[in-house]
Design an enzyme around this catalytic site. Structure first.
Site, short mmCIF file in Angstrom:
data_model
loop_
_atom_site.label_atom_id
_atom_site.label_comp_id
_atom_site.label_asym_id
_atom_site.label_seq_id
_atom_site.Cartn_x
_atom_site.Cartn_y
_atom_site.Cartn_z
N GLY A 86 45.37 -55.40 50.86
CA GLY A 86 45.50 -55.39 52.79
C GLY A 86 46.16 -53.40 53.52
O GLY A 86 45.91 -53.05 54.03
N GLU B 29 43.08 -51.09 52.83
CA GLU B 29 42.89 -51.61 54.24
C GLU B 29 43.49 -51.74 56.09
O GLU B 29 42.88 -50.92 56.48
CB GLU B 29 42.59 -53.25 54.81
CG GLU B 29 41.50 -53.74 53.72
CD GLU B 29 41.70 -54.87 53.26
OE1 GLU B 29 42.42 -55.52 53.10
OE2 GLU B 29 40.24 -55.28 54.18
C1 LIG Z 1 52.08 -52.64 43.27
C2 LIG Z 1 51.27 -53.12 42.31
C3 LIG Z 1 50.37 -52.27 41.16
C4 LIG Z 1 52.77 -52.89 41.66
O1 LIG Z 1 53.02 -52.68 40.39
P1 LIG Z 1 54.12 -52.97 38.98
O2 LIG Z 1 53.96 -53.27 37.91
O3 LIG Z 1 55.20 -51.62 39.96
O4 LIG Z 1 55.03 -54.00 39.78
P2 LIG Z 1 54.57 -55.28 39.15
O5 LIG Z 1 53.15 -55.70 39.34
O6 LIG Z 1 55.23 -56.23 38.22
O7 LIG Z 1 55.25 -56.50 41.25
C5 LIG Z 1 56.80 -56.51 41.00
C6 LIG Z 1 56.54 -57.41 41.40
O8 LIG Z 1 55.91 -57.51 43.13
C7 LIG Z 1 55.51 -59.04 42.91
N1 LIG Z 1 54.11 -58.13 44.00
C8 LIG Z 1 53.11 -57.29 43.44
N2 LIG Z 1 51.87 -57.54 44.87
C9 LIG Z 1 52.37 -58.19 45.61
C10 LIG Z 1 51.50 -58.89 46.97
N3 LIG Z 1 50.86 -57.87 47.07
N4 LIG Z 1 52.38 -59.66 47.69
C11 LIG Z 1 53.17 -60.19 46.92
N5 LIG Z 1 53.72 -60.45 45.62
C12 LIG Z 1 53.96 -58.64 45.10
C13 LIG Z 1 54.88 -59.26 42.06
O9 LIG Z 1 53.97 -60.43 41.66
C14 LIG Z 1 55.91 -59.26 41.05
O10 LIG Z 1 57.21 -59.31 41.18
P3 LIG Z 1 57.47 -60.94 40.54
O11 LIG Z 1 58.16 -62.28 40.72
O12 LIG Z 1 56.08 -61.67 40.45
O13 LIG Z 1 57.44 -60.25 39.03
C15 LIG Z 1 50.99 -54.40 41.31
O14 LIG Z 1 52.46 -55.51 41.45
C16 LIG Z 1 50.11 -55.03 41.67
O15 LIG Z 1 48.76 -54.62 41.90
N6 LIG Z 1 49.24 -55.81 42.56
C17 LIG Z 1 48.75 -56.63 43.59
C18 LIG Z 1 47.74 -55.74 44.61
C19 LIG Z 1 47.09 -56.73 45.12
O16 LIG Z 1 46.39 -56.72 44.16
N7 LIG Z 1 47.13 -56.18 46.72
C20 LIG Z 1 45.79 -57.38 47.57
C21 LIG Z 1 46.63 -58.03 47.53
S1 LIG Z 1 45.35 -59.51 48.24
C22 LIG Z 1 45.34 -58.61 50.03
O17 LIG Z 1 45.92 -57.69 50.66
C23 LIG Z 1 43.85 -58.97 50.93
C24 LIG Z 1 43.90 -58.44 52.15
O18 LIG Z 1 42.26 -57.71 52.12
C25 LIG Z 1 43.65 -59.06 53.01
C26 LIG Z 1 43.89 -60.90 53.28
C27 LIG Z 1 44.26 -60.90 54.85
C28 LIG Z 1 44.53 -62.35 54.80
C29 LIG Z 1 43.58 -63.16 55.70
C30 LIG Z 1 43.46 -65.03 55.49
C31 LIG Z 1 42.41 -65.47 55.87
C32 LIG Z 1 42.48 -66.94 54.87
C33 LIG Z 1 41.21 -68.17 55.52
C34 LIG Z 1 41.75 -68.84 55.66
C35 LIG Z 1 40.53 -70.00 56.30
C36 LIG Z 1 40.77 -71.32 55.65
C37 LIG Z 1 40.62 -71.95 56.35
O19 LIG Z 1 39.46 -72.56 57.31
O20 LIG Z 1 41.45 -73.09 56.76
#
Ligand SMILES: CC(C)(COP(=O)(O)OP(=O)(O)OC[C@H]1O[C@@H](n2cnc3c(N)ncnc32)[C@H](O)[C@@H]1OP(=O)(O)O)[C@@H](O)C(=O)NCCC(=O)NCCSC(=O)C[C@@H](O)CCCCCCCCCCCCC(=O)O
Length: 748
Positions: free
Chosen positions: A138, A141
């Site tokens: 996101g 995006e």
């Molecule tokens: C960012 C990183 C590369 C950082 O790495 P680093 O090594 O520095 O640190 P950590 O990995 O240890 O992370 C530290 C800490 O942060 C937490 N964390 C990291 N990223 C996130 C995050 N995105 N959200 C929350 N928390 C996060 C991590 O867990 C650590 O904490 P902890 O306590 O666990 O130690 C690396 O962290 C990384 O790669 N992160 C993930 C990046 C990622 O994958 N991003 C994509 C996220 S998904 C997204 O963005 C979706 C979007 O495209 C769209 C969203 C739209 C939503 C729409 C929903 C529609 C639903 C429809 C449902 C209908 C159902 C119905 O009909 O009912």
């Protein structure tokens, strides 16, 4: 310079504080839900640029309150006549890690991302994304909704949603192909690969890359584009470039993902969504993206993958039953490490250590083997360096035939042959030679750490470090603490693992530790199924359809049947009579006939030559099985895939519960991370313990009881008491199992 009026961090923070205060009063109702501190902040820079800073540590994820704040602050920037353009950045050098994954498992509240990004793109004032650190999911995006993108050279960008069982559902599947073309978009979205800023520039994903202050560069750009037409800058209004070979491209991509996804549904949906971008107008493509996302979002696979994401981070917060913990144990600095034994494992470990920047003394007793190891290690380092575009760390390693060469190292990793007698001798030698305080770690895959520690003067310095082959590639490390291992030794092993870019899981000492201990009942069931009428092909097919990269017999052929045979012989399992407990000698019998797997061209399958890779069913093996059954009174029966899965996987899961009960693993996440990273358990099924929860603990219990009644001579099928207790306690969700384990009388 032009940025003279750019506020210092102090001034910026004051502006931020004012804005934060206003925001708090504006969203006064939020005080009750603990959302404070997670928001976006506003300040004005260079007179006419509105600067919005995402502030949601640690990765500025787009939580509900951040999204609301971003909308409010964009409105504010648009309404201030002095503001001519806007820059969006992230606090602490991180643009944005994407949507807040933690929110996905609760009721989603707050403004949705899609209309927020659409509004941003529609803005009449230019919006520039100042991208530092990461722009993922996101976050990217959001940047694609901006009119310009400036990135710092050290930034990583990507759409990794597929790794979480999702697709880029905030317009990513529709905007990215319009910006970078279908081939690149397909590759990035279906793999979730991160790209460097340099590659992003090449792809056209960002407009500028800077080595200096990204926000300054973005502000400079924002000033220069103020008042200019934005018509060509709104990606949603651009036509998606469609190469003439587009159909073939999609066909090929679909085949590729189906082949490699091993049953995962998200990569397939990603291809479908990009196909919509290529064939439909933007608004209809967005509809398609939304529908596909809705299916994925509620799927068990997305739950499993997101569970695994958090589990891989949770394992770093280790604890032991004796009370040692990650946050109270300090690792000791380590500069120089020795590796003893330069076989396959020792070579990989040497490479991993050198690549982590540590000085290594690599010891192998025979000169010829030492020279061969040096040649192989140098080649591995050179190939790795070429891939990374960095110089190979050849000068980090000193090779020696003398064990005395380890006298001044801070830590030794022993990687000699997997034989207790040999290892004990080495540990006695090390204890005599090494300087006081040297950590003595062993890369055993299952031998008793306490027995090895007992050979040394300082057993508290001894810890197991179980690497997985190839050791410089595989992400997993089992760090095994013994009865007397100090918390500092465990913390140091965990830290060294992190330095080598591994995911380390701290586990207790028992035969086979976590991974190999659970593997035993799984392998046993596979052998028993052959005895009862199955073929290696049938068993492997069932497991591969489940999602394993390789079935148990193909895997055994690849790694070599002789390795397990040697271990079984050392444990005297081969020569023993097995009266109460069923034992299948099938593997031993194959080894006695020289069938060691791929290396000899024959094993559970046949290969065109020794070292051949393509497994073919072997009529000899089939007739051998028939004779074996006839001699031993087995009557072959029809065995289906369901039985293969239930017998092999439930026996493995049952052992997992025993491991939890014995406190060898501190939680189910430990087991699941080990199995996904070390044993090719399909990631989209979360891991064995997560899978058990998905199947239902009652069902697992019922099936184990059923199979155990049929096979009373197989103790591993007898349901363990923790499983019974969890079922009796109302089948709590996986994150509550530990409460039941810790409290024997728990009713939750
Ligand atoms: C960012 C990183 C590369 C950082 O790495 P680093 O090594 O520095 O640190 P950590 O990995 O240890 O992370 C530290 C800490 O942060 C937490 N964390 C990291 N990223 C996130 C995050 N995105 N959200 C929350 N928390 C996060 C991590 O867990 C650590 O904490 P902890 O306590 O666990 O130690 C690396 O962290 C990384 O790669 N992160 C993930 C990046 C990622 O994958 N991003 C994509 C996220 S998904 C997204 O963005 C979706 C979007 O495209 C769209 C969203 C739209 C939503 C729409 C929903 C529609 C639903 C429809 C449902 C209908 C159902 C119905 O009909 O009912």
């Amino acid at each position: 310079m032009i940025f003279g009026r750019y506020p210092s961090r102090d001034k910026q923070d004051k502006a931020i504080a004012v804005s934060a205060k206003k925001f708090r009063s504006a969203v006064g109702s939020d005080t009750s839900n603990g959302l404070f501190g997670n928001m976006a902040l506003y300040s004005r820079v260079s007179g006419s640029v509105g600067l919005i800073t995402l502030q949601n540590p640690p990765v500025n994820a787009l939580s509900a309150v951040v999204r609301q704040s971003l909308i409010d602050l964009m409105d504010r920037a648009l309404s201030e006549p002095e503001v001519k353009s806007v820059v969006i950045c992230g606090q602490n050098g991180k643009f944005c890690g994407g949507a807040d994954i933690k929110e996905f498992r609760s009721d989603m509240t707050g403004p949705p991302l899609v209309p927020m990004i659409d509004r941003l793109e529609l803005s009449s004032k230019p919006v520039v994304a100042a991208i530092e650190g990461v722009a993922l999911g996101g976050g990217l995006e959001l940047a694609l909704g901006c009119h310009y993108r400036v990135a710092h050279s050290k930034t990583r960008l990507g759409l990794p949603e597929v790794t979480l069982g999702l697709l880029p559902g905030a317009g990513g599947t529709q905007r990215l192909p319009r910006l970078v073309g279908i081939p690149a978009a397909l590759e990035l979205i279906t793999t979730g690969r991160h790209v460097t800023a340099a590659e992003a520039l090449q792809l056209g994903l960002v407009d500028f890359v800077t080595d200096h202050n990204t926000i300054e560069a973005a502000v400079k750009l924002a000033l220069s584009v103020a008042g200019k037409s934005l018509d060509s800058r709104r990606i949603s209004t651009c036509k998606c470039p469609r190469p003439p070979y587009a159909d073939a491209l999609f066909e090929e991509a679909m085949q590729r993902v189906r082949r490699s996804a091993r049953g995962a549904i998200a990569p397939v949906a990603c291809v479908q969504a990009v196909h919509a971008a290529a064939t439909l107008p933007f608004a209809r493509g967005m509809e398609q993206e939304k529908q596909l996302m809705a299916t994925l979002f509620t799927s068990g696979q997305a739950r499993a993958l997101q569970y695994q994401f958090f589990a891989q981070r949770a394992v770093s917060r280790w604890s032991t039953p004796s009370g040692a913990r990650w946050d109270t144990s300090k690792p000791r600095p380590v500069h120089k490490v020795a590796v003893i034994g330069l076989g396959t494992m020792g070579r990989g470990i040497t490479v991993a250590l050198a690549q982590a920047g540590l000085s290594v003394v690599a010891v192998e007793t025979h000169e010829k083997q030492l020279m061969e190891a040096k040649r192989v290690v140098s080649g591995m380092l050179e190939r790795g360096a070429k891939r990374l575009g960095a110089p190979p760390a050849l000068d980090k390693i000193n090779y020696s035939c003398e064990i005395q060469a380890v006298a001044d190292v801070d830590l030794v990793i022993e990687a000699v042959f997997e034989d207790m007698v040999v290892k004990k001798t080495v540990f006695r030698q090390l204890s005599a030679i090494c300087k006081p305080g040297t950590f003595l770690f062993t890369n055993t895959s299952g031998l008793d750490i306490d027995e090895l520690a007992a050979q040394t003067r300082n057993p508290e310095l001894v810890v197991g470090m179980h690497f997985f082959a190839p050791a410089h590639v595989m992400k997993l490390l089992e760090v095994v603490y013994g009865r007397r291992s100090s918390s500092q030794a465990v913390a140091t092993a965990m830290k060294i693992g992190k330095n080598m870019d591994k995911i380390s899981v701290a586990v207790g000492n028992c035969s086979g530790f976590v991974g190999n201990r659970m593997l035993r009942p799984y392998l046993d069931q596979a052998f028993f199924l052959l005895e009862e009428g199955a073929t290696p092909e049938l068993v492997d097919q069932a497991l591969e359809e489940f999602g394993f990269a390789m079935g148990v017999f193909r895997m055994s052929d690849l790694s070599g049947l002789d390795i397990g045979w040697k271990v079984r012989k050392a444990k005297e399992m081969v020569s023993k009579t097995h009266q109460d407990c069923r034992y299948s000698p099938l593997g031993d019998l194959l080894c006695e006939r020289g069938r060691f797997g791929q290396k000899t061209g024959r094993g559970w399958y046949q290969y065109d030559k020794p070292g051949g890779r393509v497994a073919k069913p072997d009529p000899w093996l089939h007739s051998f099985l028939e004779k074996y059954r006839a001699q031993r009174g087995f009557v072959a029966r029809r065995i289906d895939h369901q039985e293969v899965l239930e017998r092999c996987l439930y026996a493995l899961i049952n052992e997992g519960f025993r491991i939890l009960e014995d406190r060898i693993a501190s939680g189910p996440e430990d087991i699941d991370v080990i199995y996904v990273l070390g044993y090719s358990w399909p990631r989209h099924r979360g891991g064995p313990m997560f899978y058990a929860q998905m199947v239902g603990l009652s069902r697992i219990l019922e099936k184990l009881e059923y199979y155990h009644q049929l096979h009373l001579d197989i103790p591993s099928l007898q349901p363990c008491s923790l499983l019974r207790k969890l079922v009796a306690n109302g089948r709590p969700p996986i994150h509550k199992w530990v409460e039941v384990i810790k409290n024997p009388h728990s009713h939750l």
